[in-house]
Design an enzyme around this catalytic site. Structure first.
Site, PDB file in Angstrom:
ATOM      1  N   GLY A  71      31.965  -6.093   0.042  1.00 35.69           N
ATOM      2  CA  GLY A  71      33.029  -5.104   0.119  1.00 35.69           C
ATOM      3  C   GLY A  71      32.894  -4.196   1.330  1.00 35.69           C
ATOM      4  O   GLY A  71      33.887  -3.863   1.985  1.00 35.69           O
ATOM      5  N   GLY A 196      32.116 -10.042  -4.170  1.00 37.29           N
ATOM      6  CA  GLY A 196      31.708 -11.013  -5.189  1.00 37.29           C
ATOM      7  C   GLY A 196      30.931 -10.406  -6.351  1.00 37.29           C
ATOM      8  O   GLY A 196      31.176 -10.729  -7.513  1.00 37.29           O
ATOM      9  N   HIS A 197      30.000  -9.469  -6.038  1.00 36.73           N
ATOM     10  CA  HIS A 197      29.084  -9.023  -7.096  1.00 36.73           C
ATOM     11  C   HIS A 197      29.701  -8.027  -8.072  1.00 36.73           C
ATOM     12  O   HIS A 197      29.057  -7.634  -9.044  1.00 36.73           O
ATOM     13  CB  HIS A 197      27.782  -8.479  -6.490  1.00 36.73           C
ATOM     14  CG  HIS A 197      27.873  -7.137  -5.857  1.00 36.73           C
ATOM     15  ND1 HIS A 197      27.266  -6.028  -6.386  1.00 36.73           N
ATOM     16  CD2 HIS A 197      28.479  -6.714  -4.722  1.00 36.73           C
ATOM     17  CE1 HIS A 197      27.486  -4.990  -5.600  1.00 36.73           C
ATOM     18  NE2 HIS A 197      28.218  -5.379  -4.579  1.00 36.73           N
ATOM     19  N   CYS A 322      22.555  10.803  -4.922  1.00 38.39           N
ATOM     20  CA  CYS A 322      21.351  11.401  -4.366  1.00 38.39           C
ATOM     21  C   CYS A 322      21.320  11.137  -2.874  1.00 38.39           C
ATOM     22  O   CYS A 322      21.101  10.012  -2.448  1.00 38.39           O
ATOM     23  CB  CYS A 322      20.129  10.800  -5.047  1.00 38.39           C
ATOM     24  SG  CYS A 322      18.708  11.851  -4.848  1.00 38.39           S
TER      25      CYS A 322
END
Ligand SMILES: Cc1ncc(COP(=O)(O)O)c(C=O)c1O
Length: 382
Positions: A71, A196-197, A322
């Protein structure tokens, strides 16, 4: 202890059937898709089959798909590939950093960048896009679904405005893919990113839809791969996995089930939560972002709650990032007008296709117990 994973917007588990489609291309069929011998041709035809699947998934031609490393690269290619110094870019305050930091870099290089606000539910007003247009606007980039709240943006309306003005429109659809239907024709965009993930495919894979005859400056110099839009040897196994994940998303009918589970989780947690961030807006069916109060009006420390839940076997994420050791409240929740304190007390629960009924029950129990414990502690330490 059987762990419960409810952080699917960070990454989803790879489906075993997706892994099986990839396996041959990591072992026996290891050819380079640019080679002309048989090993190369096998790899090439696998890449082209996957391109066909991803194209069908997005409703476009196979030649309009550019495979990328994920992405972030798709977003960067869309942004950097479209804009020159002196141009004007319109985006929103709630984009993922893959877009936000890219346009911030452009603004250091003489590009005029406008960040549109969102309302209290996290939604951009499409009319604000029209008002922001300039004669030298070269790109509008607005996401389809937000990664922290799941809130959907009116991309079809924005697409119409962009189309009337003849301005290029990029949609970051990374968090929409696999959760709601995507059709690039009805959105009317020239560019659209997926990863994809986030849809049960492998990490390090993605694609950018590039509408035919949309000129794009490549990010890297090298070979003529991907029709000269993305140089570098193709990640054949990864691309095959992305294609299989797209096939799975088109075939699977688990979306309404996931919505039912998310709604049940949300209702169960509202007994101990202060409210749902973006809960009145249209959202993807897997995400809920809730804020938690301690007794009285104080907020609970979201990060402490994430750690406590992790120790009990539940993986979720907090509404804070963070950065450089500081517990910064999320830019998305802040843009929605939430106080820093409420943003820091917010947690994101994001489900995946494998989330079970039983996990929802256990998660409600775990969160309810941990919130009660933290409230007791805050009373004692006051
Ligand atoms: C909306 C959105 N865009 C882009 C990205 C970046 O995708 P990747 O992790 O594949 O680089 C993410 C990842 O969290 C995201 O949620």
């Amino acid at each position: 202890m059987q762990r419960i994973y409810m952080d699917a917007n960070a990454t989803t588990p790879l489906l075993p059937e997706v892994l099986e489609t990839m396996r041959p291309f990591l072992l026996e069929q290891f050819g380079n898709a640019s080679s002309i011998h048989q090993e190369g041709q096998q790899a090439r035809s696998a890449v082209e089959r996957a391109r066909g699947s991803v194209a069908q998934f997005l409703g476009c031609r196979p030649s309009e798909i550019v495979f990328t490393s994920g992405g972030t690269e798709s977003d960067n290619l869309a942004v950097f590939g479209s804009v020159r110094p002196g141009d004007h870019v319109i985006t929103s305050a709630v984009e993922h950093h893959a877009v936000l930091h890219a346009v911030e870099r452009l603004s250091e290089r003489g590009v005029d960048v406008e960040f549109l606000p969102v309302d209290g539910q996290g939604v951009v007003a499409a009319e604000d896009v029209r008002k922001a247009l300039r004669p030298y606007t070269s790109l509008i980039s607005v996401m389809m679904a937000n990664n922290e709240t799941g809130v959907l943006q009116p991309v079809e309306e924005i697409g119409r405005i962009a189309g009337e003005a003849g301005i290029r429109f990029h949609v970051d659809a990374v968090q929409a893919a696999g959760k709601i239907a995507i059709d690039v024709a009805s959105i009317g965009c020239q560019l659209l990113s997926i990863s994809g993930h986030k849809m049960h495919g492998p990490q390090g894979t993605g694609a950018l839809f590039v509408r035919r005859s949309t000129r794009l400056e490549p990010l890297s110099a090298g070979g003529a791969h991907e029709r000269q839009r993305r140089a570098g040897t193709e990640n054949v196994a990864g691309i095959v996995g992305l294609g299989a994940a797209a096939e799975y998303a088109m075939r699977s009918d688990g979306i309404e089930r996931m919505r039912g589970l998310r709604d049940r989780l949300e209702t169960g947690l509202l007994a101990c939560a202060g409210g749902v961030n973006g809960g009145k807006a249209a959202r993807v069916p897997n995400t809920t972002n809730l804020w938690f109060r301690s007794l009285g009006f104080d907020s609970l420390d979201g990060e402490a709650l994430v750690i406590a839940l992790d120790l009990k076997g539940l993986a979720v994420s907090s509404g804070a990032a963070c950065s450089s050791g500081a517990n910064e409240p999320s830019h998305v929740l802040e843009a929605m007008g939430l106080s820093a304190e409420r943003a820091r007390s917010s947690l994101r629960f994001s489900l995946h296709r494998g989330t079970s009924d039983e996990e929802i029950d256990r998660a409600i129990d775990l969160v309810t117990t941990q919130v009660a414990r933290m409230r007791e502690l805050s009373v004692v330490t006051r």
